[in-house]
Design an enzyme around this catalytic site. Structure first.
Site, PDB file in Angstrom:
ATOM      1  CB  THR A 188       7.276  -3.262   1.821  1.00 47.30           C
ATOM      2  OG1 THR A 188       7.542  -4.356   0.933  1.00 47.30           O
ATOM      3  CG2 THR A 188       5.808  -2.882   1.717  1.00 47.30           C
ATOM      4  CG  HIS A 214       0.865  -3.796  -0.092  1.00 52.36           C
ATOM      5  ND1 HIS A 214       1.908  -3.384   0.692  1.00 52.36           N
ATOM      6  CD2 HIS A 214       0.618  -5.070   0.289  1.00 52.36           C
ATOM      7  CE1 HIS A 214       2.270  -4.346   1.513  1.00 52.36           C
ATOM      8  NE2 HIS A 214       1.497  -5.397   1.293  1.00 52.36           N
ATOM      9  N   GLY A 242       1.247  -4.583 -10.266  1.00 51.98           N
ATOM     10  CA  GLY A 242      -0.166  -4.298 -10.050  1.00 51.98           C
ATOM     11  C   GLY A 242      -0.991  -4.418 -11.309  1.00 51.98           C
TER      12      GLY A 242
END
EC number: 1.1.3.15
Length: 385
Positions: free
Chosen positions: A166, A274, A307
């Site tokens: 990440t 995220h 997402g």
């Protein structure tokens, strides 16, 4: 216990998960955490809305009765191009936590990415999931490299097939509004030790001591400094030198970053915002996807996206814009709230069914036939009026 309410789509799972969470203090805290967004939640909400901006252009008289949703991810076969993204909080929802998600993914023939900052040690996860499943290990470029290296060595030893790094969290971005106001007391006071981050062994330069959660992971405490530590490209190069496992970077949203990542020799890019939990105002991952695919088209880098995915139609649109696979975060957690491991499996199977139906309606019999020609941005239609 299985739900008696008909569960025909991911929205049904979200609705029932919210209902169950409102009746239970533990799940109520988990619900707030799962649905956090930063700033005005523009990116969180737009990540889902982005799919409505693309319209199908179906081929006719080309549909086949038999359709294949099979593909490979970094050379490993999967039955569906839909994996599970890393997320903290599984153990707050279900006593078996991340392992329930891992077993569900294995049953569905796909991949789960195990978070490095959850409750379950990577060793314990490996002992609780099928040996023939496909698992990737998420990590940060922790401030203390021993934390990263320990996780990498365990991933290698335990048969994980890739590392997912990440890269969009140099600092913590606090969620705003009522979500944060409600969440922080729950995290601080709740009997369930959320955010214990058992894979983070070293804190402040020394091996961690057993401490209450509030002394380790609430904002401004030591464990935060290990994760949100402004890592750089040199840190990534160091990691690349330490392992032969393929590396996927999670959180790239621009062509410039994608091209720079390609120079480091990474194997994959997971286009991600995220979940709208870091920088508010960045583009929805679906909108950013095409330019990143184009930026690395002359390389062997695989591009994925997470997402806002809620339907099989969403999956087809992402694949048409160049993603090799999509990953889901919140929908898997909704499934876990509703029906544990079986709920996560049901969510994956719903998406698989919807994907197959959408493929047929678009005239595609395999994933290779899903190309940019079958979708068009709505602005292209409006410009002709």
């Amino acid at each position: 216990m299985a739900s008696s309410t008909p569960l025909d789509c991911v929205d049904d799972f979200e609705r029932l998960a919210k209902e169950k969470s409102g009746q239970d203090k533990v799940l109520g805290g988990a619900w707030y955490f799962i649905n956090l967004g930063t700033g005005d939640r523009q990116t969180r909400d737009d990540s889902r809305a982005a799919f409505s901006r693309f319209r199908f252009q179906p081929r006719i008289l080309t549909a086949k009765r038999e359709r294949s949703t099979w593909t490979t991810l970094l050379g490993n076969p999967v039955s569906i191009p839909i994996g599970i993204s890393p997320a903290a909080g599984y153990s707050w929802i279900h006593p078996d936590g991340d392992a329930a998600g891992g077993r569900a993914a294995a049953r569905a023939g796909t991949v789960q990415i195990l978070t490095s900052v959850g409750e379950l040690k990577i060793e314990d996860f490996a002992a609780k999931v099928p040996d023939n499943g496909l698992y990737w290990a998420q990590t940060y470029l922790f401030r203390d490299k021993r934390n990263t290296l320990r996780l990498v060595r365990n991933a290698e030893r335990l048969g994980f097939k890739a590392l997912v790094v990440t890269v969009d969290s140099p600092v913590e971005h606090k969620a705003s509004g009522i979500n944060r106001a409600i969440l922080e007391p729950l995290v601080r006071d709740h009997p369930v030790t959320l955010f214990r981050a058992t894979n983070v062994r070293y804190i402040g330069g020394k091996e961690r001591d057993p401490k209450p959660m509030s002394d380790l992971w609430t904002s401004g405490k030591l464990a935060h400094f290990e994760t949100f530590c402004c890592a750089d490209w040199d840190d990534l190069s160091w990691l690349k030198s330490q392992t032969k496992l393929p590396i996927v970077l999670k959180g790239i949203l621009t062509a410039e970053s994608a091209r720079q990542a390609a120079k480091t020799g990474i194997s994959g890019i997971l286009v991600s915002a995220h979940g709208g939990r870091q920088l508010d105002g960045v583009p929805a991952p679906l909108d950013a996807l095409p330019e990143i695919v184009d930026a690395v088209k002359d390389t062997n880098i695989e591009v994925y996206m997470d997402g806002g995915v809620r339907t099989g139609n969403d999956v087809v649109k992402a694949l048409a814009l160049g993603a090799r696979a999509v990953f889901i975060g919140r929908p898997a957690l909704y499934g876990l709230i509703v029906n544990g491991e079986d709920g996560v499996f049901q969510v994956l199977k719903i998406l698989e069914r919807e994907l197959s139906v959408c493929m047929a309606l678009c005239g595609c019999s395999s994933l290779k036939e899903i190309t940019r020609s079958i979708v068009k941005h709505q602005s292209e239609f409006h410009s002709k009026l």
